[in-house]
Design an enzyme around this catalytic site. Structure first.
Site, PDB file in Angstrom:
ATOM      1  N   SER A   1       0.831  -1.197   0.000  1.00  0.00           N
ATOM      2  CA  SER A   1       0.000   0.000   0.000  1.00  0.00           C
ATOM      3  C   SER A   1       0.873   1.258   0.000  1.00  0.00           C
ATOM      4  O   SER A   1       1.688   1.439  -0.905  1.00  0.00           O
ATOM      5  CB  SER A   1      -0.967  -0.050   1.194  1.00  0.00           C
ATOM      6  OG  SER A   1      -1.995   0.899   1.057  1.00  0.00           O
TER       7      SER A   1
ATOM      8  N   ASP B   1      -9.369  -5.153  -5.111  1.00  0.00           N
ATOM      9  CA  ASP B   1      -8.728  -3.998  -4.482  1.00  0.00           C
ATOM     10  C   ASP B   1      -9.011  -2.733  -5.292  1.00  0.00           C
ATOM     11  O   ASP B   1      -8.924  -2.744  -6.527  1.00  0.00           O
ATOM     12  CB  ASP B   1      -7.217  -4.255  -4.395  1.00  0.00           C
ATOM     13  CG  ASP B   1      -6.453  -3.142  -3.703  1.00  0.00           C
ATOM     14  OD1 ASP B   1      -7.085  -2.284  -3.059  1.00  0.00           O
ATOM     15  OD2 ASP B   1      -5.211  -3.156  -3.797  1.00  0.00           O
TER      16      ASP B   1
ATOM     17  N   HIS C   1      -7.691  -5.651  -0.668  1.00  0.00           N
ATOM     18  CA  HIS C   1      -6.483  -4.931  -0.282  1.00  0.00           C
ATOM     19  C   HIS C   1      -5.821  -5.576   0.938  1.00  0.00           C
ATOM     20  O   HIS C   1      -6.478  -5.877   1.926  1.00  0.00           O
ATOM     21  CB  HIS C   1      -6.852  -3.474   0.006  1.00  0.00           C
ATOM     22  CG  HIS C   1      -5.698  -2.532   0.067  1.00  0.00           C
ATOM     23  ND1 HIS C   1      -4.882  -2.282  -1.019  1.00  0.00           N
ATOM     24  CD2 HIS C   1      -5.205  -1.780   1.088  1.00  0.00           C
ATOM     25  CE1 HIS C   1      -3.951  -1.402  -0.676  1.00  0.00           C
ATOM     26  NE2 HIS C   1      -4.129  -1.089   0.591  1.00  0.00           N
TER      27      HIS C   1
END
Length: 318
Positions: A166, A260, A292
C-alpha cells in the site's frame, strides 16, 4: 465546552480507519497495537528494535533467521516499508511483525522494517525523507562498521531488496527511484516488491469508476500531502514522473488483488514503467477474489502463502 474537540473535520472510513477532528486531534482506529521484538518459536526468527534517529523519532525492527554454524554467514537484505495510507500502522503492529517473521524465514534474509513518521501530524514528504534516512543508516553498515552488529556481520549489500504494501509500496518505489538518481553508497539494489501499491491519478482507470471510495482517496492524498499539486503529483502517480525510467534496480515484482480499489494502478504501473525507457523486467501477480492487503488480514490463506512464496523466490532468484 469547545465543540471543535468533538467535531469531525475528516472521516476516511471505510477507506482508512482514521478520523481527524476540527481541533487537530487525530484518532487512529486501527494499527495502534504493538508486540515486542522476540525470538519467534514458529519460525526461529529473532528480532530487535533499533533507533535510527532519536531526534526525528525514526527507528526500525530488525529480523534475522536462524543461521548455520558460520559466524560470518552473509544473507540478502530486505528493507520493508509498512502501509496504512501514510497515516496508520507501525512495524510493531502484530500483522506486520508476523509477516516479517514469515518472509525472513521463508526467504532466509535479514529484514529491516522501517518506522517512519506518519501524517497528518507529519505530512509528506516527511515519510519519504525518514525512509531515505533509514536507508542511509542501513548503508552505513557496508564494510562492517555500522552501529548494528547483525547488519555488520550478516548483511550482503550486493543483494539488497526494497518491499512494501500500500503506502509502503509507494515508498519502496520512490526509494528505488532515488537510488537510481542519487545512488546509495555500498548498496546494490537488486529488486523491489510492491504489494497493492497506493498509487492514484486524476483520471479514473479500469474499475475505479465503479467504486465510490475514489473521492476519499483524493481527499486523503491532500490531507497527507498538503503541498501536493494534486492527484497527478509524481509522488502518487508515477506515470506522470519524467524520471520514472531511472528506477535503480533491474527487477520489479508487483502484486495486485482483483477486488482492491488500487488493482488497476498496479497494472498501470507496469505499463508505465515499460514505456519509460527502463529496460528491465517487471512482473505482475494477481490474486483472484481478494481485497487490499489480504495477506495481512488472512495470513494463512492459500493466496497469502502463495504471495509469500513468490516474494521468497523473487529474492532468491539466481
Amino acid at each position: 465546552m469547545d465543540l471543535s474537540s468533538s467535531e469531525v473535520a475528516h472521516d476516511f472510513l471505510p477507506l482508512l480507519k482514521i478520523r481527524i477532528y476540527k481541533d487537530g486531534r487525530v484518532e487512529r482506529l486501527k494499527g495502534c497495537d504493538s508486540v515486542p521484538p522476540s525470538l519467534d518459536p514458529t519460525t526461529d526468527v529473532d528480532s530487535k528494535d533499533v533507533v535510527i534517529s532519536k531526534d526525528e523519532d525514526i527507528s526500525a525492527r530488525i529480523f534475522i533467521p536462524k543461521l548455520n554454524n558460520d559466524p560470518n554467514q552473509k544473507l540478502p537484505l530486505l528493507v520493508y516499508f509498512h502501509g496504512g495510507g501514510f497515516c496508520i500502522n507501525t512495524p510493531f503492529f502484530p500483522p506486520y511483525h508476523k509477516f516479517l517473521n514469515s518472509i525472513v524465514s521463508q526467504a532466509h534474509v535479514i529484514g529491516v522494517s522501517v518506522h517512519y513518521r506518519r501524517a497528518p501530524e507529519h505530512p509528506l514528504p516527511i515519510a519519504y525523507e525518514d525512509s531515505w534516512t533509514s536507508l542511509k543508516w542501513v548503508a552505513s553498515h557496508f564494510g562492517g562498521n555500522g552501529p548494528d552488529e547483525w547488519l555488520n556481520r550478516h548483511a550482503d549489500f550486493e543483494k539488497v531488496f526494497f518491499a512494501g504494501d500500500s503506502a509502503g509500496a509507494n515508498i519502496a518505489h520512490h526509494m528505488a527511484l532515488r537510488v537510481g538518481m542519487e545512488g546509495l553508497s555500498g548498496v546494490k539494489l537488486k529488486g523491489i516488491v510492491l504489494v497493492h501499491s497506493y498509487f492514484w491519478g486524476s483520471e479514473r482507470i479500469g474499475s475505479e469508476t465503479k467504486k465510490p471510495e475514489h473521492s476519499l482517496v483524493d481527499d486523503l492524498w491532500h490531507i497527507t500531502c498538503p503541498t501536493t499539486t494534486g492527484s497527478d503529483d509524481p509522488f502518487i502517480n508515477p506515470a506522470k514522473d519524467p524520471n520514472l525510467g531511472k528506477v535503480g534496480c533491474n527487477r520489479v515484482l508487483v502484486f495486485v488483488a482483483e477486488n482492491d480499489l488500487f488493482r488497476d494502478r498496479g497494472w498501470y504501473y507496469k505499463e508505465s514503467l515499460e514505456k519509460s525507457g527502463w529496460h528491465s523486467v517487471v512482473e505482475v501477480m494477481e490474486a483472484k477474489g481478494e481485497g487490499h492487503v489480504f495477506h495481512l488480514l488472512n495470513p494463512n490463506s492459500e493466496d497469502a502463502l502463495s504471495l509469500l512464496n513468490r516474494i521468497a523466490s523473487f529474492i532468491n532468484h539466481n
